[in-house]
Design an enzyme around this catalytic site. Structure first.
Site, PDB file in Angstrom:
ATOM      1  N   ASP A 315       0.804  -1.227   0.000  1.00  0.00           N
ATOM      2  CA  ASP A 315       0.000   0.000   0.000  1.00  0.00           C
ATOM      3  C   ASP A 315       0.839   1.282   0.000  1.00  0.00           C
ATOM      4  O   ASP A 315       0.363   2.317  -0.459  1.00  0.00           O
ATOM      5  CB  ASP A 315      -0.990  -0.007   1.164  1.00  0.00           C
ATOM      6  CG  ASP A 315      -2.138  -0.977   0.887  1.00  0.00           C
ATOM      7  OD1 ASP A 315      -2.831  -0.795  -0.116  1.00  0.00           O
ATOM      8  OD2 ASP A 315      -2.306  -1.936   1.649  1.00  0.00           O
ATOM      9  N   TYR A 399      -9.523  -0.515   2.703  1.00  0.00           N
ATOM     10  CA  TYR A 399      -9.062  -0.418   4.096  1.00  0.00           C
ATOM     11  C   TYR A 399      -8.721   1.000   4.517  1.00  0.00           C
ATOM     12  O   TYR A 399      -8.277   1.793   3.688  1.00  0.00           O
ATOM     13  CB  TYR A 399      -7.785  -1.250   4.284  1.00  0.00           C
ATOM     14  CG  TYR A 399      -8.055  -2.659   4.755  1.00  0.00           C
ATOM     15  CD1 TYR A 399      -8.573  -2.882   6.016  1.00  0.00           C
ATOM     16  CD2 TYR A 399      -7.790  -3.750   3.952  1.00  0.00           C
ATOM     17  CE1 TYR A 399      -8.836  -4.166   6.466  1.00  0.00           C
ATOM     18  CE2 TYR A 399      -8.051  -5.040   4.385  1.00  0.00           C
ATOM     19  CZ  TYR A 399      -8.574  -5.238   5.648  1.00  0.00           C
ATOM     20  OH  TYR A 399      -8.831  -6.494   6.087  1.00  0.00           O
TER      21      TYR A 399
HETATM   22  N1  ABN Z   1      -5.167  -2.050  -1.071  1.00  0.00           N
HETATM   23  C1  ABN Z   1      -4.805  -1.919  -2.407  1.00  0.00           C
HETATM   24  C2  ABN Z   1      -5.223  -0.625  -3.034  1.00  0.00           C
HETATM   25  C3  ABN Z   1      -4.892   0.560  -2.450  1.00  0.00           C
HETATM   26  C4  ABN Z   1      -5.283   1.732  -3.038  1.00  0.00           C
HETATM   27  C5  ABN Z   1      -6.005   1.704  -4.207  1.00  0.00           C
HETATM   28  C6  ABN Z   1      -6.326   0.497  -4.794  1.00  0.00           C
HETATM   29  C7  ABN Z   1      -5.942  -0.658  -4.193  1.00  0.00           C
HETATM   30 CU    CU Z   2      -7.385  -7.270   7.316  1.00  0.00          CU
END
Ligand code: ABN
Ligand code: CU
Length: 697
Positions: A315, A399
């Protein structure tokens, strides 16, 4: 003429008019100046990143030691730009000189995906005939394509397509209504998007097809909750007040609080960067850490079915923790008396953009700092703690990661990360079991097992740069029961193992020995303990990387193979999975494994070292995590050990303190910092009986 104007523009920015601290992030003016300088020579580019190229450590240390006489480090912009044909350029622009000092075409790499890159994919997916056809198969008619959504991840790495073309994988969903969460309605196929031509080049269709979920929507926003269960109504307000203001000061981006002094930086990738962290030990300003940041993370998913092996998001390196940062809101994200800092970035077109209130700085009550009651007479001292929190929150598609850097009065630094947001989900066939690779968290919704592994970069400066890292294990005394040295068999001690060279400077977590790691200055002994002054890394949420040795994730996320890696300091080693992370194959592994391979015998003893710590959690989803997860916290502590000669927080004014002789003489003790707002929950008067409000005599 034009060049002269740019030089003037740049020197105006870096000169007397706006004098930035050398570690400050680039301002909007500096970003604009850097882009203007690049445009003089290179047109037709779009901008991926324009960020501070941090001053070299030695140069910066010289300037900090004598800012009046040593040369001030130049303001330099680190530029990543993309040209036609997915061509990637890495450059440095010296803003003081007003010129490009490095410009390279970097082959075979893909820079991170920005939020703007993400936005494009959804509109392309909705128009693509093959995607429309796939949607038709699960009953979504062409006129409903506006109800189709995607989270366009980087492709990660796919051996069929390699790294030369910039690719994204679109994780597909459907929203029956614009206010419904699409994660309840995953689609089973995965289009691949070419970012250069902006078209869908392939669709991964699974062997086993799964239908569109038919369960009713489940949502978390207030409208939905109000209509469903309604809200609980037994909550009274809690307010945090600081009637006399805050106890920290901010000079530019340098923060001072309770003997701490720290520069607060920020970049598109790591988010908050703390540097030049010192503690004023009774007038002696002692360096503690040169720099610390969250440098990388990886979230590998554990479903073996193709193409879920590609689901392992870096990320920070693939999307940027800074780029994804939220603009925080007073009284919502941050409660109390808040100081905010903004963050400035470049956009795709080369214009500066600002995220307002990107960083939140505030104090919080932190419970008891220390307390003791003499059981003989109830004489007592109780001192309350407070903490200073420097935080930001970023949204990585589904998330949320809430990052809190916390300073304590006793010399401890804590990194707390809270995980919230929404699970990544996939479809299920009626009657199909999600086990063992996932959990059915809601009818028809499969949330796959996964890990969240963060890599903390610590550049210690414990009373100077020459530091050594020791692994510390609590172990039994060697002698057998009945032996001379351990007759009763009860002996145990802290076994210290030096992490001496690059090739041996790695270690795994061991909860059975309460394993910690000490960053020590062996040139300086504590006069009482005769042990080296140190800061100890205490971290207890340290799962091992579950993807197997030799797997794609293991190859790409070399930093996650061990809980701790120690490397020799190098100015350019900031990114533990490499500078450009999307579409790395891991052959060879970038970042930490490459640095170690380049210098296996490199000495780590009594020199300038960096400690990389991978920690996190393994997430087996459950229905309580749906439709939005209650925040789950994780903590890492950096604690002074043999650094001070006594409890460094003894001088924090107590809430109450009495001595045995005061108690004997019937005198009350000292009440120092006690608020007049605390009171009994259900009214009435506090029973006194000779006690003060704190329950001490
Ligand atoms: N968790 C992967 C992700 C982050 C930001 C944008 C798309 C995908
Ligand atoms: Cu998780």
């Amino acid at each position: 003429m034009v060049l002269e104007r740019l030089q003037q523009m740049a020197s105006h920015i870096t000169g007397q008019a706006v004098q930035h601290h050398p570690s400050d992030p680039l301002s909007t003016e500096e970003i604009a100046a850097a882009v203007a300088i690049v445009r003089q020579e290179y047109s037709d580019l779009f901008y991926n990143a324009v960020t501070l190229w941090e001053p070299r450590k030695m140069e910066m240390m010289r300037w900090l030691a004598s800012p009046k006489t040593a040369p001030r480090p130049h303001r330099v912009a680190d530029v990543v730009a993309i040209g036609r044909g997915s061509k990637v350029y890495d450059g440095l622009v010296d803003l003081d000189e007003g010129k490009i000092v490095r410009w390279e075409l970097t082959e075979g790499v893909q820079p991170l995906i920005t939020m703007e890159d993400l936005q494009i994919v959804e509109s392309v997916v909705r128009k693509d005939p093959k995607v429309i056809e796939q949607c038709g198969l699960v009953g979504i008619p062409p006129q409903d394509m506006h109800k189709v959504y995607c989270d366009p991840w980087t492709i990660g790495y796919d051996e069929r397509f390699g790294s030369s073309v910039r690719l994204q994988q679109a994780l597909m969903y459907y929203r029956p209504h614009p206010d419904d969460s699409q994660y309840t309605y995953p689609l089973d196929f995965c289009p691949i998007f070419n970012a250069d031509t902006q078209e869908i080049i392939h669709i991964d269709v699974p062997k086993v097809r799964r239908p569109l979920n038919t369960a009713p929507p489940i949502n978390y926003h207030a409208d939905a909750v109000a209509k469903d269960t309604g809200f609980r109504n037994d909550l009274k307000p809690i307010n945090i007040t600081q009637p006399e203001g805050v106890s920290f000061t901010v000079d530019g981006r340098t923060l001072s609080w309770q003997n701490w002094n720290v520069h607060v930086g920020f970049n598109y990738r790591e988010g908050i960067v703390l540097s030049n962290i010192t503690f004023n030990d009774k007038g002696n300003v002692r360096p503690v850490f040169w720099r610390m940041s969250l440098a990388e993370m990886v979230v590998p998913y554990g479903n073996p079915e193709h193409p879920h092996q590609r689901k392992h998001a870096f990320d920070l390196g693939e999307y940027g923790g800074g780029y994804m940062t939220n603009s925080l809101a007073l009284g919502c994200d941050c409660k109390g008396a808040i100081h905010y800092m903004d963050a400035a970035f470049v956009n795709r077109a080369g214009e500066p953009q600002v995220i307002k209130n990107a960083i939140c700085i505030h104090e919080e009550d932190a419970g008891i700092l220390f307390k003791h009651t003499d059981f003989r007479d109830d004489s007592c001292t109780v001192t309350r703690a407070r903490k200073l929190v420097v935080s930001h929150v970023f949204t990585a598609a589904n998330y949320e990661y809430c990052v809190y850097w916390i300073f304590h009065q006793d010399g401890t630094i804590q990194l707390e990360i809270k995980l919230t947001g929404i699970l990544n989900t996939y479809s299920l066939n009626p009657g199909e079991s999600a086990a063992p690779w996932g959990t059915e968290v809601y009818p028809g919704v499969n949330a796959h097992n996964h890990q969240h592994l963060f890599c903390l970069r610590l550049d210690p400066n414990v009373d100077g740069q020459a530091n050594t890292v020791f692994q510390v294990d609590a172990v039994q005394g060697e002698g057998a029961v009945g032996s001379e040295e351990n007759f009763y068999g009860n002996a145990f001690y802290a076994k210290k193992t030096k992490m001496a060279t690059m090739s041996t400077g790695m270690s795994d977590y061991d909860g059975s020995t309460s394993r910690t790691w000490e960053m020590a200055n062996t040139n300086k002994m504590n006069p009482y303990s005769k042990k080296p002054v140190s800061y100890k890394l205490v971290s207890r949420e340290v799962p091992s990387l579950l993807p197997k040795d030799g797997s794609l994730v293991w190859k790409r996320a070399g930093f996650a193979r061990h809980a701790v890696h120690v490397t020799k300091y190098s100015d350019d080693q900031l990114h533990p999975a490499g500078r450009h992370v999307p579409q790395t194959s891991g052959e060879p592994s970038q970042g930490i494994p490459a640095w170690i391979a380049a210098d296996p015998e490199g000495n780590l003893d009594n020199t300038d070292v960096v400690l990389w710590h991978t920690f996190g959690l393994t997430h087996f989803p459950s229905p309580e995590d749906y439709p939005v997860m209650p925040a789950e916290p994780m903590t890492v502590l950096l604690r002074p050990r043999n650094f001070f000669t006594q409890n460094p927080a003894l001088d924090v004014p107590p809430s109450f303190s009495s001595t045995p002789s005061q108690v004997a003489a019937g005198k009350t003790g000292i009440k120092a910092i006690v608020d007049n707002l605390s009171r009994l929950a259900f009214g009435g008067k506090q029973e006194k009986g000779g006690s003060n409000d704190c329950g001490c005599k």
